[in-house]
Design a protein around this motif. Structure first.
Motif, mmCIF file in Angstrom:
data_model
loop_
_atom_site.group_PDB
_atom_site.id
_atom_site.type_symbol
_atom_site.label_atom_id
_atom_site.label_comp_id
_atom_site.label_asym_id
_atom_site.label_seq_id
_atom_site.Cartn_x
_atom_site.Cartn_y
_atom_site.Cartn_z
ATOM 1 N N LYS A 170 70.562 2.805 23.619
ATOM 2 C CA LYS A 170 70.822 4.309 24.238
ATOM 3 C C LYS A 170 68.993 4.178 24.163
ATOM 4 O O LYS A 170 68.576 4.632 23.011
ATOM 5 N N LEU A 171 68.424 4.204 25.191
ATOM 6 C CA LEU A 171 67.306 4.189 25.451
ATOM 7 C C LEU A 171 66.659 5.278 26.538
ATOM 8 O O LEU A 171 66.761 5.572 27.345
ATOM 9 N N ALA A 172 65.675 5.833 26.007
ATOM 10 C CA ALA A 172 64.840 6.627 27.140
ATOM 11 C C ALA A 172 63.576 5.938 27.286
ATOM 12 O O ALA A 172 62.647 5.460 26.397
ATOM 13 N N VAL A 173 63.145 6.358 28.493
ATOM 14 C CA VAL A 173 62.462 5.622 28.850
ATOM 15 C C VAL A 173 60.815 6.709 29.324
ATOM 16 O O VAL A 173 61.173 7.246 30.623
ATOM 17 N N GLU A 198 72.122 1.584 27.176
ATOM 18 C CA GLU A 198 72.053 2.594 28.549
ATOM 19 C C GLU A 198 71.180 2.896 28.566
ATOM 20 O O GLU A 198 70.431 3.227 27.749
ATOM 21 N N ILE A 199 70.264 3.855 29.451
ATOM 22 C CA ILE A 199 69.779 4.210 29.422
ATOM 23 C C ILE A 199 69.470 5.366 30.171
ATOM 24 O O ILE A 199 69.989 5.564 30.926
ATOM 25 N N VAL A 200 69.878 6.531 29.074
ATOM 26 C CA VAL A 200 70.027 7.788 28.871
ATOM 27 C C VAL A 200 69.100 9.189 29.389
ATOM 28 O O VAL A 200 69.152 10.023 29.750
ATOM 29 N N ARG A 210 48.306 15.411 29.427
ATOM 30 C CA ARG A 210 48.192 15.623 28.216
ATOM 31 C C ARG A 210 48.875 16.033 27.545
ATOM 32 O O ARG A 210 49.074 16.328 26.556
ATOM 33 N N ASP A 211 49.744 16.719 28.022
ATOM 34 C CA ASP A 211 50.917 17.936 27.081
ATOM 35 C C ASP A 211 52.276 17.359 27.810
ATOM 36 O O ASP A 211 53.267 17.991 28.377
ATOM 37 N N PHE A 212 52.946 16.405 26.673
ATOM 38 C CA PHE A 212 54.091 16.388 26.505
ATOM 39 C C PHE A 212 55.633 16.502 25.983
ATOM 40 O O PHE A 212 56.107 15.757 25.942
ATOM 41 N N ARG A 213 55.124 17.847 26.249
ATOM 42 C CA ARG A 213 56.143 18.231 24.964
ATOM 43 C C ARG A 213 58.016 18.483 25.443
ATOM 44 O O ARG A 213 58.594 18.930 24.917
ATOM 45 N N SER A 214 56.897 19.222 26.619
ATOM 46 C CA SER A 214 58.400 19.257 27.323
ATOM 47 C C SER A 214 59.389 18.225 27.863
ATOM 48 O O SER A 214 60.889 18.518 27.680
ATOM 49 N N THR A 215 58.390 17.207 28.525
ATOM 50 C CA THR A 215 59.466 16.283 28.337
ATOM 51 C C THR A 215 60.200 15.677 27.046
ATOM 52 O O THR A 215 60.983 14.906 27.105
ATOM 53 N N LEU A 216 59.451 15.207 26.015
ATOM 54 C CA LEU A 216 59.928 14.698 24.364
ATOM 55 C C LEU A 216 61.067 16.056 24.129
ATOM 56 O O LEU A 216 62.438 15.308 23.832
ATOM 57 N N VAL A 217 61.126 17.159 24.574
ATOM 58 C CA VAL A 217 62.168 18.130 24.130
ATOM 59 C C VAL A 217 63.120 17.416 25.249
ATOM 60 O O VAL A 217 64.744 17.543 24.454
ATOM 61 N N ARG A 218 63.499 17.533 26.023
ATOM 62 C CA ARG A 218 64.473 16.492 26.983
ATOM 63 C C ARG A 218 64.307 15.622 26.741
ATOM 64 O O ARG A 218 65.988 14.573 26.584
ATOM 65 N N VAL A 219 64.419 14.734 26.457
ATOM 66 C CA VAL A 219 64.387 13.093 25.581
ATOM 67 C C VAL A 219 65.364 13.576 24.310
ATOM 68 O O VAL A 219 65.739 13.135 23.951
ATOM 69 N N ARG A 220 64.797 14.557 23.347
ATOM 70 C CA ARG A 220 65.125 15.304 22.380
ATOM 71 C C ARG A 220 66.807 15.694 22.637
ATOM 72 O O ARG A 220 67.691 15.045 22.080
ATOM 73 N N ASP A 221 66.749 15.813 23.714
ATOM 74 C CA ASP A 221 67.569 16.692 24.106
ATOM 75 C C ASP A 221 69.690 15.676 24.216
ATOM 76 O O ASP A 221 70.353 15.239 24.175
ATOM 77 N N ALA A 222 68.733 14.164 24.674
ATOM 78 C CA ALA A 222 69.367 13.332 25.405
ATOM 79 C C ALA A 222 70.113 12.277 24.443
ATOM 80 O O ALA A 222 71.159 11.842 24.514
ATOM 81 N N ASN A 223 69.363 12.729 22.564
ATOM 82 C CA ASN A 223 69.826 12.213 21.340
ATOM 83 C C ASN A 223 69.943 10.746 21.358
ATOM 84 O O ASN A 223 70.346 10.297 21.485
ATOM 85 N N PRO A 224 68.597 9.727 22.304
ATOM 86 C CA PRO A 224 68.102 8.335 22.488
ATOM 87 C C PRO A 224 68.460 7.750 21.299
ATOM 88 O O PRO A 224 68.256 8.851 19.995
ATOM 89 N N ASP A 225 68.610 6.627 20.902
ATOM 90 C CA ASP A 225 68.664 5.874 19.555
ATOM 91 C C ASP A 225 66.471 5.143 19.387
ATOM 92 O O ASP A 225 66.670 4.428 18.470
#
Length: 383
Positions: A170-173, A198-200, A210-225
């Motif tokens: 399960k991948l986040a890109v 699977e691309i989640v 320069r601020d990716f934190r909101s994007t990374l929170v969405r990545v965290r919520d998708a629970n990729p490995d």
């Protein structure tokens, strides 16, 4: 020894010295063979232009020491495009109209290069794009040639590393929202799916972000490995740091474009255990690699070279090999690209072009991981 023999010996020595001095003088006085370079010296990609020049200059030192090309030095005129298509077009017009320019190298990004391709094609000047990985770059005409591995070849290698070697399902890109980044994303995603992943989540970002934190929170919520970065080293390092800050502990894989000592320097502990597929690795025992590294460190006071230094070093050596065959006629140079064979190369071992694609055949791939703050060959063990 008789006076006659001694006089003959002295005269012969003086003649040899005079001949050598004349040869050096003729070499120094001969007009150099001039290449045009279009690339970034200022702007967000300026560091790559600096790395290009380091690789170019090392190669030119070696070419000059070997006698140049038919007694002439090889030289380049570097025009700053900022890797901006508008600038690269203006530079193309300048180079095409200058009869002294026999071959062009660049630009850094495929969009900047491809915007200028019609001008080079109409003007009959080879555009040698050695970092242009967009598969369509060499489709711009028979004056477009490249030693860059296309995304169509490179991204499936990264997908195989992530899915088949590391077992990620399960991948986040995250990808640069540029033509290069989107094209790389598509090739990666398609290959990863074919390998069974699977691309989640897929998220693009602009180069200045320069601020990716909101994007990374969405990545965290998708629970990729696994998290895949299609980035350059500066933004890739920043994403890795912020990913750890928001609690993402998943495996991170990154495209070869992050492979640089700067990625380690900027990322610090956050890039530990990041996996990278790359075309260049300094611990490769091949003589072409070790000769390049030794020469680079000697010239630049112990500085470690990176992949972009190697790309430009290879490109200048390829340009010299082509000109040795084609001379200084622009069309003969175009035809010579199809004739060069097994040119010694850091990236390819030996480089020969596939005439159909106008790209070099047989790219190498090293599967690396960051361990103890250094890139190392991955040993097959999980992180």
């Amino acid at each position: 020894m008789s006076n006659i023999n001694r006089r003959t010996l002295v005269q012969g020595s003086l003649a040899m010295m005079a001949g050598a001095a004349f040869s050096r003088s003729a070499f120094a006085d001969a007009e150099p063979i001039l290449l045009g370079v279009s690339g970034p010296l200022t702007g967000p990609n300026a560091q790559y232009g600096t790395q290009w020049k380091q690789g170019f200059d090392l190669a030119l030192d070696e070419i000059t020491a070997a006698g140049g090309i038919d007694g002439r030095k090889l030289a380049y005129q570097f025009e700053d495009s900022q890797s901006d298509p508008r600038q690269s077009v203006a530079i193309a017009q300048k180079f095409v109209s200058d009869p002294k320019i026999v071959l062009e190298l660049g630009d850094f990004s495929s969009p900047a290069s491809m915007a200028a391709s019609p001008i080079y094609q109409r003007g009959g000047l080879v555009q040698f794009g050695f970092t242009n990985s967009h598969p369509d770059f060499t489709k711009g005409g028979d004056f477009m040639w490249s030693t860059s591995v296309s995304q169509a070849d490179e991204q499936p290698l990264l997908a195989r590393y992530a899915v088949k070697s590391l077992g990620l399902k399960k991948l986040a890109v995250l990808h640069l929202n540029t033509d290069w980044g989107r094209t790389s994303r598509d090739y990666f995603n398609n290959a990863a799916k074919e390998y069974g992943a699977e691309i989640v989540v897929t998220e693009g970002y602009i180069a200045e972000e320069r601020d990716f934190r909101s994007t990374l929170v969405r990545v965290r919520d998708a629970n990729p490995d696994g998290l895949v970065l299609i980035s350059y080293y500066s933004d890739g390092a920043l994403i890795a740091r912020q990913a750890r800050q928001v609690g993402l502990k998943q495996v991170i894989c990154a495209a070869s474009s992050v492979y640089s000592p700067k990625f380690l320097e900027l990322g610090g502990e956050a890039v530990e255990d990041v996996h990278v597929g790359t075309r260049y690795f300094p611990e490769d025992p091949r003589p072409e690699v070790q000769k390049f590294i030794a020469g680079f460190k000697k010239k630049y006071n112990g500085l470690e070279p990176d992949a972009f230094n190697a790309y430009s070093y290879d490109a200048m050596n390829m340009a010299a090999a082509v000109i040795r065959i084609g001379g200084t006629d622009r069309r003969a140079i175009r035809d010579a690209f199809a004739k060069v064979k097994d040119v010694p190369s850091v990236i390819f071992g030996t480089a020969t072009f596939d005439v159909a694609t106008r790209r070099v055949k047989g790219a190498m791939n090293a599967e690396l991981v960051v361990r103890k703050g250094q890139f190392a060959l991955w040993d097959g063990k999980p992180t």
